[in-house]
Design an enzyme around this catalytic site. Structure first.
Site, PDB file in Angstrom:
ATOM      1  N   SER A  80     -47.764  52.078  25.842  1.00  0.00           N
ATOM      2  CA  SER A  80     -47.322  51.448  25.066  1.00  0.00           C
ATOM      3  C   SER A  80     -48.388  51.841  24.306  1.00  0.00           C
ATOM      4  O   SER A  80     -48.032  52.772  23.284  1.00  0.00           O
ATOM      5  CB  SER A  80     -47.664  50.259  26.066  1.00  0.00           C
ATOM      6  OG  SER A  80     -46.879  49.120  24.680  1.00  0.00           O
TER       7      SER A  80
ATOM      8  N   GLU B 127     -43.954  37.483  20.330  1.00  0.00           N
ATOM      9  CA  GLU B 127     -44.998  37.569  20.460  1.00  0.00           C
ATOM     10  C   GLU B 127     -45.591  38.264  19.252  1.00  0.00           C
ATOM     11  O   GLU B 127     -44.565  38.541  18.329  1.00  0.00           O
ATOM     12  CB  GLU B 127     -45.850  38.374  21.050  1.00  0.00           C
ATOM     13  CG  GLU B 127     -45.484  37.976  22.944  1.00  0.00           C
ATOM     14  CD  GLU B 127     -47.421  38.690  23.738  1.00  0.00           C
ATOM     15  OE1 GLU B 127     -47.734  38.021  24.129  1.00  0.00           O
ATOM     16  OE2 GLU B 127     -45.963  40.162  23.991  1.00  0.00           O
ATOM     17  N   ALA B 128     -46.795  37.168  18.579  1.00  0.00           N
ATOM     18  CA  ALA B 128     -46.845  37.553  17.430  1.00  0.00           C
ATOM     19  C   ALA B 128     -47.129  39.043  17.094  1.00  0.00           C
ATOM     20  O   ALA B 128     -46.993  40.095  15.796  1.00  0.00           O
ATOM     21  CB  ALA B 128     -47.975  37.142  16.264  1.00  0.00           C
ATOM     22  N   ASN B 129     -47.259  40.013  17.623  1.00  0.00           N
ATOM     23  CA  ASN B 129     -47.292  41.615  18.245  1.00  0.00           C
ATOM     24  C   ASN B 129     -45.291  42.636  18.008  1.00  0.00           C
ATOM     25  O   ASN B 129     -45.376  43.627  17.935  1.00  0.00           O
ATOM     26  CB  ASN B 129     -47.744  42.212  19.311  1.00  0.00           C
ATOM     27  CG  ASN B 129     -47.579  41.653  20.417  1.00  0.00           C
ATOM     28  OD1 ASN B 129     -46.304  41.371  20.564  1.00  0.00           O
ATOM     29  ND2 ASN B 129     -48.318  42.431  21.737  1.00  0.00           N
TER      30      ASN B 129
ATOM     31  N   ARG C  53     -59.879  35.914  23.261  1.00  0.00           N
ATOM     32  CA  ARG C  53     -59.126  36.235  24.569  1.00  0.00           C
ATOM     33  C   ARG C  53     -59.900  37.223  25.031  1.00  0.00           C
ATOM     34  O   ARG C  53     -60.031  38.467  24.499  1.00  0.00           O
ATOM     35  CB  ARG C  53     -58.090  35.508  24.564  1.00  0.00           C
ATOM     36  CG  ARG C  53     -56.944  36.904  24.087  1.00  0.00           C
ATOM     37  CD  ARG C  53     -55.561  36.038  24.200  1.00  0.00           C
ATOM     38  NE  ARG C  53     -55.164  37.110  25.670  1.00  0.00           N
ATOM     39  CZ  ARG C  53     -54.892  37.659  25.543  1.00  0.00           C
ATOM     40  NH1 ARG C  53     -54.972  39.383  23.893  1.00  0.00           N
ATOM     41  NH2 ARG C  53     -54.370  38.570  27.124  1.00  0.00           N
ATOM     42  N   PRO C  54     -59.699  37.656  26.534  1.00  0.00           N
ATOM     43  CA  PRO C  54     -60.141  38.518  27.077  1.00  0.00           C
ATOM     44  C   PRO C  54     -58.959  39.747  26.727  1.00  0.00           C
ATOM     45  O   PRO C  54     -57.926  39.080  27.148  1.00  0.00           O
ATOM     46  CB  PRO C  54     -60.554  38.506  28.651  1.00  0.00           C
ATOM     47  CG  PRO C  54     -59.876  37.234  29.073  1.00  0.00           C
ATOM     48  CD  PRO C  54     -59.529  36.134  27.823  1.00  0.00           C
TER      49      PRO C  54
ATOM     50  N   GLY D  94     -56.308  42.498  28.834  1.00  0.00           N
ATOM     51  CA  GLY D  94     -55.767  42.288  29.750  1.00  0.00           C
ATOM     52  C   GLY D  94     -55.606  43.521  30.755  1.00  0.00           C
ATOM     53  O   GLY D  94     -55.407  43.754  32.323  1.00  0.00           O
ATOM     54  N   THR D  95     -56.285  44.532  29.906  1.00  0.00           N
ATOM     55  CA  THR D  95     -55.987  46.015  29.935  1.00  0.00           C
ATOM     56  C   THR D  95     -57.354  46.899  30.067  1.00  0.00           C
ATOM     57  O   THR D  95     -58.140  47.753  30.781  1.00  0.00           O
ATOM     58  CB  THR D  95     -55.295  46.543  29.668  1.00  0.00           C
ATOM     59  OG1 THR D  95     -55.143  46.865  28.011  1.00  0.00           O
ATOM     60  CG2 THR D  95     -53.884  46.425  29.998  1.00  0.00           C
TER      61      THR D  95
ATOM     62  N   ARG E 282     -60.163  39.350  22.378  1.00  0.00           N
ATOM     63  CA  ARG E 282     -60.132  39.906  21.605  1.00  0.00           C
ATOM     64  C   ARG E 282     -60.173  38.670  20.682  1.00  0.00           C
ATOM     65  O   ARG E 282     -59.939  37.291  20.743  1.00  0.00           O
ATOM     66  CB  ARG E 282     -58.144  40.100  21.546  1.00  0.00           C
ATOM     67  CG  ARG E 282     -58.406  41.262  22.621  1.00  0.00           C
ATOM     68  CD  ARG E 282     -56.554  41.688  22.604  1.00  0.00           C
ATOM     69  NE  ARG E 282     -55.981  42.108  23.511  1.00  0.00           N
ATOM     70  CZ  ARG E 282     -56.463  44.229  23.015  1.00  0.00           C
ATOM     71  NH1 ARG E 282     -57.258  44.544  21.410  1.00  0.00           N
ATOM     72  NH2 ARG E 282     -56.816  45.348  24.435  1.00  0.00           N
TER      73      ARG E 282
END
Length: 546
Positions: A67, A372-374, A500-501, A503-504, A509
């Site tokens: 991504s 999502e905001a992204n 938050r951690p 995911g990858t 973050r």
């Protein structure tokens, strides 16, 4: 069965062995790490995709992409039968298979088959796609070899966007009711509906039918070029970062969103409407320069509110009885949530970060909008809602205004790729709404004003030390961190922050917003320093980007 699995293990051990003891975890975006560490993972995910296909008696997708990450990275995600993300229980299975020792591969495969009631040899069909990274062809071959090692059949689509692969899987598993499972089907379905909605008047009010697009030097640029042949003159898209540079390097949706500045190699004039895709074309953000030359970002929140407002308007005008809901994450700007509740009158739900959570919650509404905001998101319509809209569009006995609105809704459903967030489909959706409203980018932006915000990330020894609750808005571990965050936030007017951690990867973050950009920056930095202190930070002490 034993002989087949033994041969599969032999191939995996000889050609695609696990060379490191490093643990890798299937997260929100699948597996994602340095490409050189993924060869054995791709082989095994090919096997797993075939097993999943045997279990579901349906096409399963394997997409090789990382991504918005830079090129040294790559990744893989599996696509379930209806185009959705892999079922959560199978994320655990994927993690187990990826980390099995070479000598335990056969026994692990056997255990997966037994525990899930899968009969080896059942017809399996897997669709494979990849992005434009240099490492993707070899990794795709590893997945294909894995599929074939357990007698699965493969359709290799080569270079495609992630949303295209989701689309193809859904089309085939609905017996082509959703569309034709190929690029021709994808382009034709979306472009036909878009052109029908646009009509012969390409401009309307303040809306001009031209825009600049940052292709992130990725697959989205390639596919948008191909798409233009189907779209004709009804929209003029000038593509920058179209593949000559490094993927996502100083360009792409994540770069624009996080750093809040335009991508490189893209001239931007005051008032020009511009948009940016990410590397695999599943994220979209808009931006422009205002009359003072200030950079203005229109992210996923702005897209969600624009689209939800238009859909609610069409539903009201058509007279159909459908509820609309908008799903957000903790990253949603506080101003957007207030606008959705108080101005649009649309119900808001908040879920943890990750498309699988937003998509699942959106399905609970007749019409569920999520971004999502992204910039990753879409709109989903329930089966009952689609039938209601279809019937209203076909009912010529309705008053002309109601019938016309229903027909617009019906066409709008075909512009939207409901299977997953699709940057190209979403771009055409946004352009449809702006055209219908007669809005330029400034009118769109004026609907509400975002609170200034800042995102940062903190490298840690182990991301799992961070645990959260309340849709990731509160930190429950490590002890004392949330109280420290609360104390810091209390010092800032309109302050809000959460952590938050990832995911990858092993990073935490940090998100912060406040009444001014300077305060948002300061708040984010103070919280990042506290995370570094209490969550076993590693590497450089967090600092704001210059």
């Amino acid at each position: 069965m034993a002989d087949l699995l033994n041969k599969s293990q032999q191939l995996g051990t000889e050609k695609y062995p696990r060379k490191s003891e490093k643990w890798i975890q299937y997260g929100t975006a699948g597996f994602r790490t340095k490409a050189e560490e993924l060869t054995h993972v791709l082989y095994r995910m090919g096997i797993l995709a075939a097993f999943r296909s045997m279990q579901k008696n349906a096409i399963i997708g394997v997409m090789i992409t990382a991504s918005h990450n830079d090129e040294p990275d790559n990744g893989v995600k599996l696509v379930d039968p209806h185009g959705e993300m892999l079922e959560a229980s199978w994320e655990v299975i994927a993690t187990k298979l990826a980390n099995a020792k070479n000598e335990d591969l056969e026994s692990t495969m056997s255990q997966i088959l037994e525990e899930n009631g899968i009969t080896i040899g059942t017809n399996a069909m897997v669709y494979v796609g990849r992005d434009t990274r240099p490492s993707s062809p070899f990794l795709a071959q590893a997945a294909i070899d894995g599929i074939k090692s357990v007698q699965g059949c493969v359709t290799d689509f080569g270079v495609v966007s992630t949303p295209q692969l989701h689309f193809f899987v859904t089309c085939q598993n609905t017996n082509k009711a959703y569309g034709e499972p190929n690029e021709e089907g994808y382009f034709s379905k979306i472009s036909s509906a878009f052109k029908a909605l646009r009509g012969s008047n390409y401009d309307n009010g303040s809306y001009q039918h031209s825009l600049s697009l940052d292709g992130a030097n990725g697959v989205g640029a390639l596919k948008m070029k191909a798409f233009q042949e189907y779209l004709g003159n009804c929209i003029e898209v000038t593509i920058y970062n179209s593949g000559d540079g490094k993927l996502n390097y100083q360009c792409g949706a994540d770069h624009v969103k996080v750093l809040q500045k335009p991508p490189q190699n893209m001239p931007l004039e005051v008032g020009t409407r511009a948009a940016s895709l990410d590397g695999d074309a599943d994220r979209l953000v808009y931006f422009y320069l205002d009359t003072q030359g200030n950079f203005k970002l229109l992210d996923g929140d702005k897209i969600a509110t624009l689209v939800a407002g238009y859909i609610k308007k069409l539903i009201k005008e058509s007279g159909v009885n459908l509820n609309v809901g908008l799903v957000q994450t903790a990253y949603a700007n506080g101003s957007s949530t207030e606008y959705i509740n108080n101005t649009l009158g649309v119900e808001v739900a908040c879920v943890p970060t990750g498309v699988k959570y937003l998509h699942h919650r959106a399905l609970e509404f007749d019409v569920g909008v999520y971004f999502e905001a992204n910039g990753h998101g879409t709109v989903v319509f329930s089966s009952a809602a689609m039938e209601t809209i279809k019937n209203a569009a076909a009912d010529e006995s309705l008053p002309a205004e109601r019938n016309a609105a229903a027909k617009q809704l019906f066409l709008l459903m075909d512009v939207i790729n409901q299977t997953v967030g699709d940057a190209i489909s979403d771009l055409l959706l946004v352009e449809t709404v702006l055209h219908a409203f007669g809005w330029g980018v400034a009118e769109w932006d004026a609907a509400y004003t975002d609170l200034p915000n800042r995102q940062m990330k903190v490298s840690v020894a182990d991301r799992n030390v961070i645990q959260t609750a309340d849709a990731e808005r509160r930190c429950t571990d490590p002890p004392g961190l949330q109280s420290e965050i609360d104390s810091i936030v209390a010092k800032f007017n309109k302050g809000r922050s959460f952590v938050r951690p990832s995911g990858t990867e092993d990073v935490v973050r940090v998100y912060a917003e406040a009444d001014s950009q300077a305060n948002a920056d300061k708040l984010a930095h103070e919280v990042a320093l506290k995370v570094y202190e209490l969550a076993n930070g590693v590497g450089n002490v967090p600092s704001l980007p210059k």
